[in-house]
Design a protein around this motif. Structure first.
Motif, mmCIF file in Angstrom:
data_model
loop_
_atom_site.group_PDB
_atom_site.id
_atom_site.type_symbol
_atom_site.label_atom_id
_atom_site.label_comp_id
_atom_site.label_asym_id
_atom_site.label_seq_id
_atom_site.Cartn_x
_atom_site.Cartn_y
_atom_site.Cartn_z
ATOM 1 N N ALA A 174 -3.891 -13.854 -22.806
ATOM 2 C CA ALA A 174 -3.225 -13.503 -24.059
ATOM 3 C C ALA A 174 -3.077 -14.731 -24.947
ATOM 4 O O ALA A 174 -3.340 -14.685 -26.156
ATOM 5 C CB ALA A 174 -1.848 -12.904 -23.755
ATOM 6 N N TRP A 175 -2.688 -15.841 -24.354
ATOM 7 C CA TRP A 175 -2.557 -17.071 -25.144
ATOM 8 C C TRP A 175 -3.909 -17.524 -25.677
ATOM 9 O O TRP A 175 -4.015 -18.003 -26.805
ATOM 10 C CB TRP A 175 -1.917 -18.180 -24.310
ATOM 11 C CG TRP A 175 -0.430 -18.108 -24.374
ATOM 12 C CD1 TRP A 175 0.405 -17.637 -23.411
ATOM 13 C CD2 TRP A 175 0.396 -18.470 -25.486
ATOM 14 N NE1 TRP A 175 1.700 -17.686 -23.846
ATOM 15 C CE2 TRP A 175 1.727 -18.201 -25.109
ATOM 16 C CE3 TRP A 175 0.148 -18.996 -26.758
ATOM 17 C CZ2 TRP A 175 2.813 -18.426 -25.962
ATOM 18 C CZ3 TRP A 175 1.231 -19.223 -27.595
ATOM 19 C CH2 TRP A 175 2.550 -18.944 -27.197
ATOM 20 N N LEU A 214 -10.321 -18.740 -42.209
ATOM 21 C CA LEU A 214 -10.096 -17.896 -43.388
ATOM 22 C C LEU A 214 -9.283 -18.650 -44.440
ATOM 23 O O LEU A 214 -9.640 -18.714 -45.625
ATOM 24 C CB LEU A 214 -9.357 -16.651 -42.906
ATOM 25 C CG LEU A 214 -9.234 -15.445 -43.829
ATOM 26 C CD1 LEU A 214 -9.262 -14.188 -42.976
ATOM 27 C CD2 LEU A 214 -7.939 -15.496 -44.608
ATOM 28 N N GLN A 233 -8.003 -17.426 -38.267
ATOM 29 C CA GLN A 233 -7.153 -17.487 -39.450
ATOM 30 C C GLN A 233 -7.303 -18.833 -40.151
ATOM 31 O O GLN A 233 -7.291 -18.924 -41.385
ATOM 32 C CB GLN A 233 -5.685 -17.271 -39.060
ATOM 33 C CG GLN A 233 -5.339 -15.841 -38.694
ATOM 34 C CD GLN A 233 -5.497 -14.889 -39.864
ATOM 35 O OE1 GLN A 233 -5.301 -15.269 -41.017
ATOM 36 N NE2 GLN A 233 -5.895 -13.663 -39.579
ATOM 37 N N ALA A 276 -4.620 -15.450 -28.539
ATOM 38 C CA ALA A 276 -3.828 -15.896 -29.675
ATOM 39 C C ALA A 276 -4.445 -17.159 -30.287
ATOM 40 O O ALA A 276 -4.532 -17.301 -31.519
ATOM 41 C CB ALA A 276 -2.401 -16.165 -29.233
ATOM 42 N N VAL A 335 -13.850 -13.337 -41.806
ATOM 43 C CA VAL A 335 -13.329 -12.020 -41.416
ATOM 44 C C VAL A 335 -14.308 -11.334 -40.458
ATOM 45 O O VAL A 335 -13.924 -10.772 -39.424
ATOM 46 C CB VAL A 335 -13.088 -11.136 -42.654
ATOM 47 C CG1 VAL A 335 -12.716 -9.719 -42.225
ATOM 48 C CG2 VAL A 335 -11.985 -11.731 -43.517
ATOM 49 N N GLU A 362 -14.636 -10.643 -35.239
ATOM 50 C CA GLU A 362 -14.990 -9.668 -34.205
ATOM 51 C C GLU A 362 -15.715 -10.328 -33.026
ATOM 52 O O GLU A 362 -15.381 -10.092 -31.875
ATOM 53 C CB GLU A 362 -15.861 -8.572 -34.816
ATOM 54 C CG GLU A 362 -15.961 -7.354 -33.939
ATOM 55 C CD GLU A 362 -17.079 -6.447 -34.410
ATOM 56 O OE1 GLU A 362 -17.801 -5.915 -33.562
ATOM 57 O OE2 GLU A 362 -17.235 -6.295 -35.644
ATOM 58 N N ALA A 383 -7.310 -16.197 -32.347
ATOM 59 C CA ALA A 383 -6.880 -15.604 -33.611
ATOM 60 C C ALA A 383 -6.418 -16.683 -34.585
ATOM 61 O O ALA A 383 -6.713 -16.636 -35.789
ATOM 62 C CB ALA A 383 -5.755 -14.600 -33.341
ATOM 63 N N VAL A 384 -5.704 -17.672 -34.062
ATOM 64 C CA VAL A 384 -5.245 -18.782 -34.920
ATOM 65 C C VAL A 384 -6.447 -19.494 -35.546
ATOM 66 O O VAL A 384 -6.464 -19.796 -36.745
ATOM 67 C CB VAL A 384 -4.389 -19.776 -34.093
ATOM 68 C CG1 VAL A 384 -4.186 -21.072 -34.875
ATOM 69 C CG2 VAL A 384 -3.057 -19.145 -33.739
ATOM 70 N N ILE A 431 0.278 -12.959 -34.934
ATOM 71 C CA ILE A 431 -0.213 -13.377 -33.617
ATOM 72 C C ILE A 431 0.924 -13.355 -32.605
ATOM 73 O O ILE A 431 0.767 -12.917 -31.454
ATOM 74 C CB ILE A 431 -0.863 -14.766 -33.724
ATOM 75 C CG1 ILE A 431 -2.191 -14.638 -34.494
ATOM 76 C CG2 ILE A 431 -1.104 -15.374 -32.362
ATOM 77 C CD1 ILE A 431 -2.725 -15.946 -35.026
ATOM 78 N N LEU A 468 1.264 -11.208 -29.161
ATOM 79 C CA LEU A 468 1.641 -11.716 -27.835
ATOM 80 C C LEU A 468 2.785 -10.889 -27.253
ATOM 81 O O LEU A 468 2.786 -10.570 -26.062
ATOM 82 C CB LEU A 468 2.062 -13.183 -27.941
ATOM 83 C CG LEU A 468 0.923 -14.205 -28.046
ATOM 84 C CD1 LEU A 468 1.481 -15.593 -28.298
ATOM 85 C CD2 LEU A 468 0.097 -14.207 -26.771
#
Lengths: 540, 554
Positions: free
Chosen positions: A231-232, A245, A242, A235, A271, A275, A238-239, B77, B81
């Motif tokens: 999960a981290w 972006l 971003q 994350a 963007v 994916e 995702a960071v 985000i 989590l």
């Protein structure tokens, strides 16, 4: 880890075309997705008037995804089939010492799960990582006109590429901890069930339940740590996306109208890349798990064969008298020897009853005779020829064994029996079934010999399955039969009935009957008792 | 013969539904976090759209908005989590709950359960683990696939009705596309998947039986057959996947179509592009929960299989009956015309057995194997229930008690006592956990465990059981005897206590047995020659005392 994964890839080399084709298709699909969103973005921002290219992309993009999935799956199935067969052969060649006779089914079953974990290696690790690399490179190329923008967008994406490699070692440790916890959980379930009578007799249900719940919580905690890592990592991915972006937007704000087109392109590339990049961090966990599976597989596949095959095999003798002289045997050097100076003779046609408590080495003796293990000292002769000079398959044609965990396969009764004699006619099958005392039952089945046995013989009761396994051994042409607790799981009546007919059904063959007690109807020609690694003659 | 049928699938669905209801609180949390993350994402997309508009010369947004976008992204985000964490917790709660229930039922089934230990253990380990994805991923994903796209449509509507319409149409087409491809896939796959499972099971089957194959020299033939089977499996699987992947393709097509429609609508539009860019950014946000739903779909299939295996176990009602109010100091056991049959096709195990054991008396049940000796003990232990007749303790019907309450009266030693993983001391204490150290020691002395334990590396603290020091049959028997001494109950039940012992050990064990039975009511099943010295012998044959009139069951 790297060496194991490299070796897996080596095994897959014959399928390289398929595997690379799948990767290429995945890259094309990802790039078409990139193109679709980027072109739509440019159009909405009124930077590109053309929209004609958009239409074919609407169809091409989904079609390419379909092709990608078909190709990658076809490639995986091919590679995996090769791995299975390779591994099966390899393990059959070197059935690790002891595995042949002791509760080995579960161990082998777990190895199957390991083979299957390898399919994730390609689909969930290799393909997404390589695809993401292509996406990052193309992004870099498209934004090459503005080096700063290219760096702002591509750099975070490139860092995301490193995530799986950075995360794999930690994930591997967490996965190993999870596997250990699962083993402990299983033990907490198995122990009270093995001693179910004693558990109930001590009114220990609640205590056993609490112990299981504790191990369950420990497993959940270990899994949570592993999932939490994932999960981290997700994350972090995702960071980074971003960041790419925002980098594109910031660059646009700073540059002003002159960089407009590129900034919007960069924005939508980021963007769209989300994916492909988004699945990457999980690839680290997959990589770690696949590597651990590969490790276990190769460990099993690389165990040295327990008994070396003779370089110049001797002729198979006509006789089948067995003779053991001064046998000293231990499963491993650090364990106490099972036999010390064991001597034993089984003349042709003898019916020998071998008694002894469990752990006295009765099954070890069967392993020695079947060349699943070799004595450290002394020699065993079959018809006067040293067993060490005979190839294992020749010995096993002479000596057939009903092991304690003899397994019925998920196949018809006939196919199960013909494992012992592939060309036996139906009449021979019926004769063997009758001798094992189960012919009558099979005749009542609507499908007769074609009846499926189910996995591990699940269609039949324990006693019926045992008798089918017995019929299989009786069908074999081997002149020496080892019956290791042949009546385990049979009710007392059937046990007596079978043992009473033992003499007739095995007429003309040598029989070694391994049992922990005699019922009094066996009529063996000799009774021996295994005590302290030696054989003592016992009175009937 | 067991064949999983339609009834099983229904029971599986019922089990999953009932558990989801019980775990509602746990499952709702990830859904709430997921929705919050979606809304955060929408706000972020709006800011990005404003920034793009600013780039295109429609001032209004600046560095502040960029910073806010970054902050929103971080918040989103963080919410993701939190969603993940609460999903894990939901799965853990579900597994703990179901595992406890399943294991309690397994123990209650007791020795009468014909399944192997491995199979039963796999019910509470592997099958329960397979349910994790249903609660941790499938349920939240299914809820979010319904709710999150709605939120996105509402957001789109606030900006531009037509974009909302495009998304709404895509949303409505999604289930239709799924159904169309799904119907095709289902029709093609139901039978295919069955054979597919059979074929992939083949490898597992043959691997498990590898020792058998090697002993019959059949490994090479099987390797070749495995290769052929794998080819066949691949061909079949690909036929199924060809259609199954179409549903994914349909979703891609919808997404691409929505992007193109939005681009078309706003293309060449000269005004403020904020709405257009926002609408475009909404498309991936709209399809993300649907993608997650598709990805979690297989979790449901895996869970249904596991639930089908667990449902028969979990549906069993808990045993009913009375609790034992006070431990009687002395016990009289009476059997009157007790009948018991394990298998209607075979002769009954007990066929109208009647006898009485007085308080403090030792009764030796003698007779050939299969005469019904062990069945008497199993009945008194509550492992099985009689079909007819009466079994009384001090004149009271023993069947009125819950099985575990009935067991509190007795110390039982089976034919092969099990040593649990732990020290010898722990194994003895197992019979009565609240016993003091001195009491455990005394029991070990009385059963002469201390005699052989002295020679072990760590005495009574030597680890035994799986992976521990191997004790001989006689030694294990004595540990079981120590358990019985420690348990100190008015009734002692012994099943062939000396069957597997050599004569020397047998004499020693019998001596301890006599001391155990002193002052207690004892029933011993034995065909050993030493039985006469233990107490009154009652011969039984074919499930009754020979010579007694055989009554016709009512």
């Amino acid at each position: 880890m790297r060496a194991d994964l490299a070796r897996v890839l080596g095994l897959w080399r014959p399928r390289a075309t398929w595997l690379l084709g799948g990767i290429a298709a995945a890259a094309v699909a990802a790039l078409l997705g990139l193109a679709l969103l980027a072109m739509a973005g440019e159009r909405v921002a009124a930077l590109a008037a053309g929209g004609l290219l958009l239409l074919p992309l609407v169809v091409l993009r989904p079609a390419s995804r379909w092709v990608e999935r078909m190709l990658t799956h076809a490639a995986t199935f091919r590679a995996l089939a090769d791995t299975r067969v390779w591994f099966f052969r390899r393990l059959a060649e070197r059935m690790p010492a002891g595995i042949g006779l002791h509760r080995s089914g579960d161990l082998l079953g777990r190895l199957v799960a390991d083979v299957e974990a390898l399919d994730r290696l390609y689909l969930s690790a290799i393909v997404p990582v390589l695809t993401a690399i292509v996406v990052v490179l193309v992004t870099l190329a498209l934004l090459a006109g503005a080096p700063l923008l290219a760096a702002l967008v591509a750099l975070p994406l490139a860092v995301a590429l490193l995530l799986p490699l950075l995360l794999a070692p930690g994930a591997a440790r967490a996965a190993a901890a999870g596997a250990t916890a699962q083993g402990r959980l299983r033990a907490a379930a198995v122990d009270p069930l093995m001693g179910i009578e004693d558990t109930l007799a001590a009114n220990a249900e609640a205590r056993a339940g609490a112990a299981l719940a504790t191990e369950g919580a420990a497993l959940a905690a270990a899994q949570r740590r592993l999932a939490w890592r994932g999960a981290w990592a997700g994350a972090a991915g995702a960071v980074l996306v971003q960041a790419a972006l925002l980098g594109a937007l910031g660059w646009g704000l700073e540059t002003g109208a002159s960089g407009l087109g590129l900034a919007v392109l960069g924005l939508f590339l980021a963007v769209a890349a989300a994916e492909s990049i988004g699945t990457l961090p999980r690839a680290g966990t997959t990589l770690a798990i696949a590597a651990a599976s590969a490790r276990r597989l190769f460990e099993a596949a690389d165990t040295p064969a327990p008994v070396a095959e003779p370089v110049t095999p001797a002729e198979l003798p006509a006789g089948y008298a067995l003779r053991l002289e001064h046998i000293r045997f231990a499963w491993t050097p650090d364990r106490p020897p099972v036999f010390e100076d064991l001597a034993l003779e089984v003349p042709e046609g003898a019916r020998l009853a071998l008694l002894g408590p469990s752990g006295a080495g009765k099954s070890s003796l069967a392993a020695l005779l079947l060349k699943l293990a070799a004595p450290q000292e002394g020699r065993i002769t079959l018809g006067g020829v040293d067993l060490a000079n005979l190839p294992a398959d020749a010995v096993r044609r002479r000596i057939a064994c009903l092991t304690q965990d003899a397994r019925l396969f998920d196949d018809s009764i006939a196919a199960n029996l013909r494992i012992a004699a592939p060309t036996a006619p139906d009449a021979a099958l019926w004769r063997a079934l009758d001798r094992a005392g189960i012919g009558e039952l099979v005749r009542t089945l609507p499908d007769g010999l074609a009846t499926g046995c189910g996995e591990g013989g699940a269609r039949f009761s324990g006693g019926q399955a045992r008798r089918l396994a017995l019929a299989r051994v009786l069908l074999s042409a081997a002149p020496v039969l080892i019956l290791d607790e042949p009546t385990a799981g049979l009710d007392a009546e059937t046990e007596r009935a079978f043992l009473e007919t033992l003499e007739t059904v095995t007429a003309g063959r040598s029989v070694i009957l391994i049992t922990h007690r005699l019922t009094g109807v066996e009529r063996p020609t000799r009774i021996l008792r295994l005590v302290g690694g030696r054989v003592l003659s016992a009175a009937g | 013969m067991i064949t999983p049928g339609e009834g099983n699938a229904g029971a599986a669905r019922a089990l999953l539904r009932q558990q989801s209801k019980a775990l509602r609180g746990h499952v709702l949390r990830p859904v709430a976090f997921g929705l919050a993350a979606t809304i955060t994402g929408l706000l972020g997309a709006w800011l990005v759209a404003r920034l793009v508009a600013a780039l295109l010369g429609h001032p209004g947004a600046g560095w502040d908005d960029l910073a806010a976008t970054g902050a929103l992204a971080l918040l989103g985000i963080g919410l993701g989590l939190a969603q993940e964490r609460s999903q894990l917790a939901a799965g853990e709660a579900a597994r703990a709950r179901l595992r406890d229930a399943a294991f309690a039922r397994l123990l209650a089934l007791g020795p009468a359960d014909p399944r192997g230990v491995g199979e039963r253990a796999s019910l509470v380990v592997d099958r329960i683990e397979a349910l994790d994805g249903y609660f941790a991923r499938w349920l939240p994903a299914a809820a979010l696939a319904l709710l999150a796209p709605l939120v996105v449509i509402v957001a789109a509507f606030m900006v531009d009705g037509r974009s909302a319409l495009v998304l709404a149409i895509a949303g409505l087409l999604y289930p239709i596309a799924m159904a169309l491809t799904g119907i095709g896939a289902a029709a093609a796959s139901r039978r295919q998947f069955e054979s597919l499972e059979r074929l992939s099971g083949r490898f597992l089957d043959r691997m498990r039986g590898l020792p058998t194959l090697v002993l019959f020299n059949r490994q090479e033939e099987e390797a070749t057959a495995l290769g052929t089977a794998a080819d066949e499996l691949r061909a079949r699987t690909m036929r199924v996947l060809r259609i199954a992947f179409l549903s994914g393709t349909a979703m891609e097509l919808l997404a691409a179509g929505a992007i193109a429609c939005t681009a078309w609508r706003y293309g060449g539009f000269a005004g403020d592009p904020t709405a257009g860019v926002f609408a475009l950014l909404l498309v991936p946000a709209f399809f993300a929960p649907l993608r997650a739903f598709s990805a979690a779909y297989h979790e449901r299939l895996a869970a249904t299989g596991a639930a089908a295996a667990l449902a028969p176990l979990l549906d069993r009602p808990a045993a009913e009956g009375l609790a034992l109010e006070a431990m009687p100091p002395r016990v009289v056991v009476t059997f009157s015309d007790v009948r018991l049959s394990y298998d209607p096709a075979r002769a009954p195990a007990l066929d109208g057995l009647s006898f009485r054991v007085n308080a403090g008396e030792t009764l030796v049940l003698a007779g050939p194997s299969g005469a019904g000796k062990s069945s008497v003990l199993r009945l008194l232990m509550g492992f099985i229930r009689p079909d007819a007749g009466r079994m009384a303790i001090n004149g009271q019907d023993a069947m009125a008690l819950r099985p575990e309450e009935l067991r509190r009266l007795s110390s039982y030693i089976g034919q092969k006592p099990h040593l649990f993983r732990g020290s010898i001391r722990e194994n003895i204490r197992f019979a009565r956990p609240e016993a003091t150290a001195a009491q455990v020691e005394a029991a070990a002395q009385a059963a002469r465990v201390t005699d052989f334990a002295a020679a072990l590396p760590e005495g009574l603290d030597t680890a035994v059981g799986e992976g521990g020091w191997g004790l001989s049959g006689g030694q294990a028997q004595r540990v079981a005897l120590a358990r019985a001494f420690l348990r100190d109950t008015p009734l002692v039940l012994l099943d062939e206590p000396t069957a597997h012992l050599d004569p020397g050990t047998e004499a020693e064990v019998i001596e301890s047995l006599q001391r155990l039975c002193l002052g207690r009511t004892a029933i011993i099943a034995s065909h050993s020659g030493a039985r006469a010295q233990l107490g009154r012998v009652l011969e039984i044959a074919a499930g009754r005392v020979p010579g007694t009139a055989r009554q016709v069951p009512a």
